[in-house]
Design a protein around this motif. Structure first.
Motif, PDB file in Angstrom:
ATOM      1  N   GLY A 123       0.802  -1.206   0.000  1.00 26.86           N
ATOM      2  CA  GLY A 123       0.000   0.000   0.000  1.00 26.86           C
ATOM      3  C   GLY A 123       0.841   1.264   0.000  1.00 26.86           C
ATOM      4  O   GLY A 123       0.496   2.257  -0.660  1.00 26.86           O
ATOM      5  N   SER A 124       1.939   1.231   0.719  1.00 28.47           N
ATOM      6  CA  SER A 124       2.810   2.412   0.770  1.00 28.47           C
ATOM      7  C   SER A 124       3.482   2.662  -0.578  1.00 28.47           C
ATOM      8  O   SER A 124       3.605   3.804  -1.026  1.00 28.47           O
ATOM      9  CB  SER A 124       3.865   2.232   1.866  1.00 28.47           C
ATOM     10  OG  SER A 124       3.280   2.364   3.138  1.00 28.47           O
ATOM     11  N   ALA A 125       3.942   1.582  -1.231  1.00 29.56           N
ATOM     12  CA  ALA A 125       4.530   1.737  -2.561  1.00 29.56           C
ATOM     13  C   ALA A 125       3.493   2.257  -3.553  1.00 29.56           C
ATOM     14  O   ALA A 125       3.780   3.149  -4.360  1.00 29.56           O
ATOM     15  CB  ALA A 125       5.095   0.404  -3.038  1.00 29.56           C
ATOM     16  N   ALA A 126       2.276   1.716  -3.487  1.00 28.42           N
ATOM     17  CA  ALA A 126       1.206   2.161  -4.384  1.00 28.42           C
ATOM     18  C   ALA A 126       0.876   3.630  -4.141  1.00 28.42           C
ATOM     19  O   ALA A 126       0.599   4.384  -5.087  1.00 28.42           O
ATOM     20  CB  ALA A 126      -0.034   1.299  -4.187  1.00 28.42           C
ATOM     21  N   ALA A 127       0.890   4.050  -2.873  1.00 29.47           N
ATOM     22  CA  ALA A 127       0.562   5.432  -2.538  1.00 29.47           C
ATOM     23  C   ALA A 127       1.557   6.408  -3.148  1.00 29.47           C
ATOM     24  O   ALA A 127       1.180   7.461  -3.672  1.00 29.47           O
ATOM     25  CB  ALA A 127       0.520   5.599  -1.016  1.00 29.47           C
ATOM     26  N   VAL A 128       2.829   6.058  -3.082  1.00 25.35           N
ATOM     27  CA  VAL A 128       3.862   6.948  -3.636  1.00 25.35           C
ATOM     28  C   VAL A 128       3.841   6.912  -5.160  1.00 25.35           C
ATOM     29  O   VAL A 128       3.832   7.953  -5.823  1.00 25.35           O
ATOM     30  CB  VAL A 128       5.252   6.554  -3.094  1.00 25.35           C
ATOM     31  CG1 VAL A 128       6.355   7.322  -3.821  1.00 25.35           C
ATOM     32  CG2 VAL A 128       5.330   6.836  -1.586  1.00 25.35           C
ATOM     33  N   ALA A 129       3.824   5.705  -5.724  1.00 24.58           N
ATOM     34  CA  ALA A 129       3.818   5.591  -7.188  1.00 24.58           C
ATOM     35  C   ALA A 129       2.574   6.217  -7.791  1.00 24.58           C
ATOM     36  O   ALA A 129       2.615   6.763  -8.905  1.00 24.58           O
ATOM     37  CB  ALA A 129       3.924   4.122  -7.590  1.00 24.58           C
ATOM     38  N   GLY A 130       1.458   6.181  -7.043  1.00 27.65           N
ATOM     39  CA  GLY A 130       0.201   6.742  -7.524  1.00 27.65           C
ATOM     40  C   GLY A 130      -0.027   8.187  -7.156  1.00 27.65           C
ATOM     41  O   GLY A 130      -1.129   8.706  -7.317  1.00 27.65           O
ATOM     42  N   HIS A 131       1.020   8.863  -6.623  1.00 27.81           N
ATOM     43  CA  HIS A 131       0.988  10.295  -6.314  1.00 27.81           C
ATOM     44  C   HIS A 131      -0.044  10.675  -5.256  1.00 27.81           C
ATOM     45  O   HIS A 131      -0.565  11.795  -5.261  1.00 27.81           O
ATOM     46  CB  HIS A 131       0.745  11.110  -7.591  1.00 27.81           C
ATOM     47  CG  HIS A 131       1.883  11.056  -8.571  1.00 27.81           C
ATOM     48  ND1 HIS A 131       2.760  12.099  -8.769  1.00 27.81           N
ATOM     49  CD2 HIS A 131       2.302  10.058  -9.400  1.00 27.81           C
ATOM     50  CE1 HIS A 131       3.656  11.763  -9.689  1.00 27.81           C
ATOM     51  NE2 HIS A 131       3.406  10.520 -10.078  1.00 27.81           N
ATOM     52  N   ALA A 132      -0.322   9.759  -4.321  1.00 25.64           N
ATOM     53  CA  ALA A 132      -1.205  10.109  -3.208  1.00 25.64           C
ATOM     54  C   ALA A 132      -0.465  10.913  -2.147  1.00 25.64           C
ATOM     55  O   ALA A 132      -1.084  11.646  -1.375  1.00 25.64           O
ATOM     56  CB  ALA A 132      -1.791   8.841  -2.580  1.00 25.64           C
ATOM     57  N   CYS A 133       0.860  10.769  -2.089  1.00 25.76           N
ATOM     58  CA  CYS A 133       1.675  11.452  -1.082  1.00 25.76           C
ATOM     59  C   CYS A 133       3.102  11.567  -1.602  1.00 25.76           C
ATOM     60  O   CYS A 133       3.449  10.978  -2.629  1.00 25.76           O
ATOM     61  CB  CYS A 133       1.638  10.689   0.250  1.00 25.76           C
ATOM     62  SG  CYS A 133       2.095   8.947   0.099  1.00 25.76           S
ATOM     63  N   ASP A 134       3.912  12.304  -0.863  1.00 27.97           N
ATOM     64  CA  ASP A 134       5.299  12.526  -1.290  1.00 27.97           C
ATOM     65  C   ASP A 134       6.224  11.369  -0.934  1.00 27.97           C
ATOM     66  O   ASP A 134       7.170  11.077  -1.670  1.00 27.97           O
ATOM     67  CB  ASP A 134       5.836  13.814  -0.655  1.00 27.97           C
ATOM     68  CG  ASP A 134       5.068  15.036  -1.103  1.00 27.97           C
ATOM     69  OD1 ASP A 134       4.938  15.234  -2.324  1.00 27.97           O
ATOM     70  OD2 ASP A 134       4.578  15.784  -0.236  1.00 27.97           O
ATOM     71  N   PHE A 135       5.979  10.728   0.204  1.00 28.27           N
ATOM     72  CA  PHE A 135       6.774   9.579   0.613  1.00 28.27           C
ATOM     73  C   PHE A 135       5.911   8.717   1.518  1.00 28.27           C
ATOM     74  O   PHE A 135       4.815   9.122   1.926  1.00 28.27           O
ATOM     75  CB  PHE A 135       8.073   9.994   1.312  1.00 28.27           C
ATOM     76  CG  PHE A 135       7.904  10.695   2.637  1.00 28.27           C
ATOM     77  CD1 PHE A 135       7.955   9.991   3.837  1.00 28.27           C
ATOM     78  CD2 PHE A 135       7.705  12.069   2.699  1.00 28.27           C
ATOM     79  CE1 PHE A 135       7.802  10.626   5.057  1.00 28.27           C
ATOM     80  CE2 PHE A 135       7.548  12.721   3.918  1.00 28.27           C
ATOM     81  CZ  PHE A 135       7.600  12.000   5.109  1.00 28.27           C
ATOM     82  N   ALA A 136       6.383   7.514   1.810  1.00 30.04           N
ATOM     83  CA  ALA A 136       5.577   6.613   2.635  1.00 30.04           C
ATOM     84  C   ALA A 136       6.488   5.690   3.425  1.00 30.04           C
ATOM     85  O   ALA A 136       7.552   5.285   2.957  1.00 30.04           O
ATOM     86  CB  ALA A 136       4.613   5.793   1.783  1.00 30.04           C
ATOM     87  N   LEU A 137       6.025   5.356   4.632  1.00 29.93           N
ATOM     88  CA  LEU A 137       6.754   4.431   5.493  1.00 29.93           C
ATOM     89  C   LEU A 137       6.442   2.983   5.125  1.00 29.93           C
ATOM     90  O   LEU A 137       5.293   2.625   4.851  1.00 29.93           O
ATOM     91  CB  LEU A 137       6.358   4.641   6.955  1.00 29.93           C
ATOM     92  CG  LEU A 137       6.935   5.858   7.671  1.00 29.93           C
ATOM     93  CD1 LEU A 137       6.273   6.020   9.036  1.00 29.93           C
ATOM     94  CD2 LEU A 137       8.459   5.725   7.814  1.00 29.93           C
ATOM     95  N   GLY A 138       7.475   2.163   5.159  1.00 32.42           N
ATOM     96  CA  GLY A 138       7.322   0.727   5.004  1.00 32.42           C
ATOM     97  C   GLY A 138       8.241   0.015   5.970  1.00 32.42           C
ATOM     98  O   GLY A 138       8.955   0.656   6.757  1.00 32.42           O
TER      99      GLY A 138
END
Length: 407
Positions: A123-138
């Motif tokens: 989900g975090s990778a999808a969020a970043v790749a999909g431009h939902a946010c600038d970065f994401a924790l994993g």
């Protein structure tokens, strides 16, 4: 950041199939710093005060209480000026590399929607790749940041083991777990590192030689290796001379390293979660259920020489990289498999992938993956691995190389 922009970020998580159960919330910054004006998403392994950390499984959510405080990394990011837009789906208890959650679905791989996003930080990778946010924790134990980063065409880091505070994050396998993150560009990846990473320790402050392990490169599908080579060659030209080596000189090669990694990991997983599994009898997806059953069997086996073998590998790589060396390897052996992959194909993808990710995992090294091209329309990643404790220098190197090799 306006309320409208935050709502848009959360709505985008929903569109991407990346939003975790009860993950639709926002956390305002608590301070100012290098991350002012940025947004981030949180893998549902990290505590958020007042909310249950679901870890990708309904029975885990049912049997755990709401967190009393934020995970340490969440608190630090908020203090540095970032705003959280919500929580993202993880594979069940982070025990997969596919990104397909039996209960909550599969987040979208925006680069190739018909293919898996990779996991467990899907989900975090999808969020970043999909431009939902600038970065994401994993989190990354066996490749759970590195692989989804490569498969989604973004940047990701697995830091040195113990470099980032894991307080308030679910433990999977303690001696392998790391807190990592994703970004769409190397500079953002580095800025997050300014907040979360300690000052580098030991070794040279510059990188001056590149190690190219033949056995690691031999694992990559021919088309993937060929597509990675121009970026690899440009990286070598920018860093220093290339030295061809064989990493795993033992019988069985990197497959033996992978087996050792898996053996130690499964013993730790059962030690950490076995009592909960036995008491709760949770409903797992088929592959996760099989892995926990195997973990139980593995925990009953004698330790043998696995721990000593790991320390031998650690010393070998530490010595190799101690004077400014960097390993360059394919992040994954192949492109993202189709969502319809068979159980046999899934097992094969996992095995070849772990032969590569176990290198940094066994030796507890930092690894950054950069998106450098495509094969059959799907992203591929090139990885840089440095000596333990040289995380900031590695992020600086990635930022320097990105304009040269990320085409």
């Amino acid at each position: 950041m306006t309320n409208k922009e935050v709502v848009t970020g959360a709505a985008r998580l929903i569109e991407l199939g990346a939003l975790a159960p009860e993950g639709d919330f926002a956390l305002a910054p608590t301070g100012k710093g290098v991350l002012d004006g940025t947004t981030f998403a949180i893998k549902d392994l990290f505590d958020v005060a007042g909310r249950v950390t679901g870890c990708g499984n309904p029975d885990w959510r049912r049997t755990h209480e709401p967190a009393r405080q934020h995970a340490a990394v969440v608190a630090r990011l908020l203090e540095a000026g970032a705003r959280a837009i919500g929580k993202t789906i993880t594979d069940e208890l982070a025990f997969s590399l596919n990104g397909q959650n039996f209960h909550y679905g599969t987040p979208r791989n925006s680069a190739v929607p018909e293919r898996i996003p990779g996991g467990s930080s899907a989900g975090s990778a999808a969020a970043v790749a999909g431009h939902a946010c600038d970065f994401a924790l994993g989190t990354d134990t066996g490749g759970s940041v590195r692989i989804p980063a490569a498969l989604n065409g973004i940047f990701g880091i697995r830091p040195s083991h113990d470099a980032v505070d894991e307080t308030g994050c679910m433990t999977l396998a303690e001696s392998n777990d790391t807190v990592g993150w994703f970004a769409r560009d190397a500079e953002m990846l580095r800025r997050v590192g300014e907040v979360l990473l300690p000052v580098d320790i030991g070794g040279s402050t510059t990188f001056g030689e590149v190690y190219l392990p033949r056995d690691a490169w031999a694992l990559a599908r021919d088309a993937v290796a060929a597509a990675l080579q121009p970026a690899r060659d440009r990286a070598v030209a920018a860093i220093g001379p290339a030295i061809g080596i064989t990493l795993a000189t033992e019988a069985g090669g990197l497959a033996t390293w992978r087996q050792t990694f898996g053996f130690l990991q499964m013993r730790e997983i059962w030690a950490q979660h076995g009592a909960w599994v036995e008491e709760t009898r949770p409903h797992f997806g088929p592959e996760i259920a099989e892995r926990f059953a195997l973990s139980k069997e593995t925990a009953a086996e004698p330790m043998g020489e696995a721990a000593q073998f790991r320390e031998t590998i650690t010393r070998r790589l530490d010595d190799m990289l101690s004077t400014g060396g960097v390993l360059i390897i394919p992040t994954a052996a192949d492109i993202a498999p189709l969502k319809s992959l068979s159980a046999a194909d899934s097992a094969a993808f996992r095995a070849s992938t772990l032969c590569l990710t176990c290198i940094a995992g066994l030796a507890r090294l930092p690894q950054v993956t950069l998106p450098v091209g495509r094969v059959d329309g799907a992203p591929i990643g090139l990885s840089l691995i440095a000596r333990k404790g040289r995380d900031r220098a590695l992020l600086e190197l990635a930022a320097r190389l990105a304009p040269l090799i990320c085409r």
